[in-house]
Design a protein around this motif. Structure first.
Motif, PDB file in Angstrom:
ATOM      1  N   VAL A 177     -24.740 -15.938 -31.022  1.00 20.55           N
ATOM      2  CA  VAL A 177     -23.387 -15.405 -31.157  1.00 20.55           C
ATOM      3  C   VAL A 177     -23.445 -13.886 -31.334  1.00 20.55           C
ATOM      4  O   VAL A 177     -22.672 -13.133 -30.723  1.00 20.55           O
ATOM      5  N   PHE A 178     -24.369 -13.425 -32.157  1.00 23.61           N
ATOM      6  CA  PHE A 178     -24.520 -11.988 -32.371  1.00 23.61           C
ATOM      7  C   PHE A 178     -25.088 -11.293 -31.135  1.00 23.61           C
ATOM      8  O   PHE A 178     -24.675 -10.177 -30.799  1.00 23.61           O
ATOM      9  N   ALA A 179     -26.018 -11.947 -30.465  1.00 22.14           N
ATOM     10  CA  ALA A 179     -26.708 -11.308 -29.344  1.00 22.14           C
ATOM     11  C   ALA A 179     -25.774 -10.973 -28.195  1.00 22.14           C
ATOM     12  O   ALA A 179     -25.944  -9.958 -27.518  1.00 22.14           O
ATOM     13  N   ARG A 180     -24.759 -11.772 -27.964  1.00 24.53           N
ATOM     14  CA  ARG A 180     -23.907 -11.489 -26.814  1.00 24.53           C
ATOM     15  C   ARG A 180     -23.013 -10.277 -27.042  1.00 24.53           C
ATOM     16  O   ARG A 180     -22.439  -9.749 -26.109  1.00 24.53           O
ATOM     17  N   TYR A 181     -22.920  -9.823 -28.290  1.00 24.83           N
ATOM     18  CA  TYR A 181     -22.268  -8.546 -28.567  1.00 24.83           C
ATOM     19  C   TYR A 181     -23.291  -7.421 -28.677  1.00 24.83           C
ATOM     20  O   TYR A 181     -23.121  -6.346 -28.092  1.00 24.83           O
TER      21      TYR A 181
END
Length: 216
Positions: free
Chosen positions: A56-60
């Motif tokens: 979830v964090f990586a895609r931002y």
């Protein structure tokens, strides 16, 4: 590489539930139920709840760091970088990351949760994957705020991040208040333009006298 509809649906649902309920309070069962997928799909694509949180964090953060690193490389070649210039670059990269409507405020809420909830694995993940980018930023910040003692700069960076995370995570509510009370429609770019001079001034404020430590 394009993500499958199932992966996107899982990520969208997990992101919304994590922001709404918190990481520990959100079960994989709740995610799979709302996303209308089975647990096997989550395990296949992510392997674990921790890995899902990180995704979830990586895609931002992946697209943000890609753009931010390019901007930092330009600044690093300059003989002198002002604090205002550095923070403006940070703000521009933050709001330019491709995202769906309202997702920037959701991500900021998640970022705050990563540091306020017991998510040691998340802090380790952020340091391992994005620590180098943060180090480049803080090195430039140190050069542009050379008058600050290192310990004072540490606190001010986190005061600044706290103000940004609170403001951006409360974006919808703040804009509703501004519209209701002041008849003002506020775009994200308008809000950032107001926020930048405030955090810049906070970083440049005189260093206060340190109070004497009270002995226990």
């Amino acid at each position: 590489m394009a993500q499958s509809d199932t992966v996107v649906r899982i990520l969208d649902t997990a992101e919304a539930l994590f922001a709404e309920k918190g990481f520990a309070e959100t079960s994989l069962r709740a995610i799979t139920s709302r996303a209308k997928v089975n647990l096997a799909a989550v395990n296949y694509h992510f392997g674990s709840k921790k890995a899902l949180i990180q995704a979830v964090f990586a895609r931002y953060l992946d697209p943000f760091c890609e753009e931010f690193n390019q901007e930092l490389a330009i600044l690093e070649k300059k003989s002198e970088v002002s604090l205002e210039e550095l923070l403006e670059v940070l703000a521009r990269c933050t709001i330019s990351v491709p995202a769906t409507k309202g997702s920037l405020s959701v991500f900021m809420r998640l970022l705050g949760l990563a540091y306020t909830q017991a998510q040691g694995h998340m802090r380790r993940y952020l340091q391992e994957h994005y620590g180098q980018t943060f180090l480049r930023f803080t090195n430039l910040l140190k050069l542009s705020s050379a008058d600050l003692p290192d310990a004072e700069r540490f606190w001010r960076i986190h005061f600044m991040l706290g103000a940004v995370v609170f403001t951006m995570s409360s974006l919808d509510a703040l804009r509703d208040i501004a519209l209701s009370d002041y008849d003002e429609k506020t775009r994200i770019a308008d809000l950032v333009a107001r926020l930048l001079p405030v955090v810049t001034a906070a970083m440049q404020a005189p260093v206060p006298e340190q109070p004497e430590l009270v002995k226990q």
